[in-house]
Design a protein around this motif. Sequence first.
Motif, mmCIF file in Angstrom:
data_model
loop_
_atom_site.group_PDB
_atom_site.id
_atom_site.type_symbol
_atom_site.label_atom_id
_atom_site.label_comp_id
_atom_site.label_asym_id
_atom_site.label_seq_id
_atom_site.Cartn_x
_atom_site.Cartn_y
_atom_site.Cartn_z
ATOM 1 N N GLU A 93 -17.627 -20.081 -3.425
ATOM 2 C CA GLU A 93 -18.290 -21.085 -4.263
ATOM 3 C C GLU A 93 -17.341 -22.235 -4.610
ATOM 4 N N MET A 94 -16.082 -21.892 -4.830
ATOM 5 C CA MET A 94 -15.095 -22.905 -5.216
ATOM 6 C C MET A 94 -14.686 -23.791 -4.042
ATOM 7 N N TYR A 95 -14.468 -23.180 -2.872
ATOM 8 C CA TYR A 95 -13.862 -23.915 -1.768
ATOM 9 C C TYR A 95 -14.832 -24.248 -0.627
ATOM 10 N N ARG A 100 -16.728 -15.827 -5.434
ATOM 11 C CA ARG A 100 -16.280 -16.917 -6.303
ATOM 12 C C ARG A 100 -15.413 -17.901 -5.506
ATOM 13 N N GLN A 101 -14.558 -17.382 -4.640
ATOM 14 C CA GLN A 101 -13.722 -18.238 -3.799
ATOM 15 C C GLN A 101 -14.576 -19.113 -2.884
ATOM 16 N N ASN A 141 -6.290 -26.955 0.252
ATOM 17 C CA ASN A 141 -7.153 -25.768 0.260
ATOM 18 C C ASN A 141 -8.446 -26.005 1.034
ATOM 19 N N ALA A 152 -18.492 -24.847 -1.397
ATOM 20 C CA ALA A 152 -19.688 -24.864 -2.250
ATOM 21 C C ALA A 152 -20.965 -25.213 -1.480
ATOM 22 N N ARG A 179 -6.274 -20.782 2.622
ATOM 23 C CA ARG A 179 -7.263 -20.197 1.711
ATOM 24 C C ARG A 179 -7.982 -19.031 2.381
#
Length: 431
Positions: free
Chosen positions: A413-415, A410-411, A236, A417, A351
Amino acid sequence: MNNLIWFGNDLRVNDNQSLAKASHGDSLLAVYFFDPRFFEKDTFGFKKTERFRAQFLIETLVQLKTSLEAINISLLVFHDRPENILPDLVSQYQIHQIFKQREWTSEEVEILQGVTSSLPKEIQIIESFDQFLFHPEDIPFTAYAGIPNVFTQFRKRCEKEATVRPVARTIQALSEDNLVQNQTQIPSLEELGLEDFPLEPKSAFPFKGGEKEALQRLEHYFWNTKKLAYYKKTRNGLVGVDYSSKFSPWLANGSVSARHIYWEVKRFEKEIKKNQDTYWLVFELIWRDYFKYISLKYGNHIFKLGGILKKSYDWNRNEKALGSWVQGTTSEPFVNANMKELAQTGWMSNRGRQNVASFWAKELKQDWRIGAAYFESMLIDYDVHSNWGNWMYNSGVGNDPRDRKFNIKRQAEMYDAKGKFQNLWLQETLF
């Protein structure tokens, strides 16, 4: 028997069923067509093949021509429609049989029908399903209609009941007498109506087309760096050449077969390590198969607004929204970075693709087929089944039983950051 192999998306010498079958004749000639129809504008105004995939294809044909000549097979290349050329080739070289990879989507079927009607009736066209991991004769479903609409059900049954066929033996060199005088030329980008371009140094896919390049990439990813052992953990990713295998462009035009990759994974598991990461690469190959089977099951429904579910949504067609999405000037920096990467390189991560598709279809509520057509135009690794299957999936008209909508922020932030990916592609510094 004088045989001809008509190459399509099977541009390899190794593990090629059509080539193996065609080699058992008195003579063998090869041909490839840069069909002008695939470089024209589609109904949405995009060129069906833009410069990135076209350049990758040109590079692939250069390698294929050299590889075939090494085994004394001439590859004739034409920038023309097959039905305009094949009748003369059949007559000139007294061809009895034509071998090709079997395709079933509408444009390819129409082309084959046009060719068939232009040839003498006694000419045999022998097609082989050669783009699968699990051959259609080997899957545990009695007919395409029985293929499940949920991927997990398909995967579990295939893993349990289907087998992957061995890689076909590479054919021996034919007699030098088999070579013919070949004045044909592989067209340039300019001759295809496209602009030349320099390689973008930031590209996550800086590779060239061709079977040798595909096998070198496999050697690097599996054996030299052993990155396969970490595939699931890194797949990802967004930045760099090794966060994922990057096999998809070579798989898409058939420079390497899914079977070849599968058996190399099995060898890696035996000799180096077997874990969730090695399994996950096979898992992705099964996803690729699944979308091919979905298109076999549903035919042209994969191109229709309601998709395979025949769902009716209130879709829009807004030129301003399209321009903003394509140019990467939307309200979402993560979407913008991915769209700029695509525009400048012809590549986008898995992603990224899910996020920009969800944004286009679920946030903007725009006709999902426009997004799919833009991807078809731009992607180096465009594959008709995976592209349209994934777009249906992300747009709520395909094989996602949960009809998910991505939370783009949110995506990101996750992938991403620390904003490394977004800062790479956006002029303004976000972090």
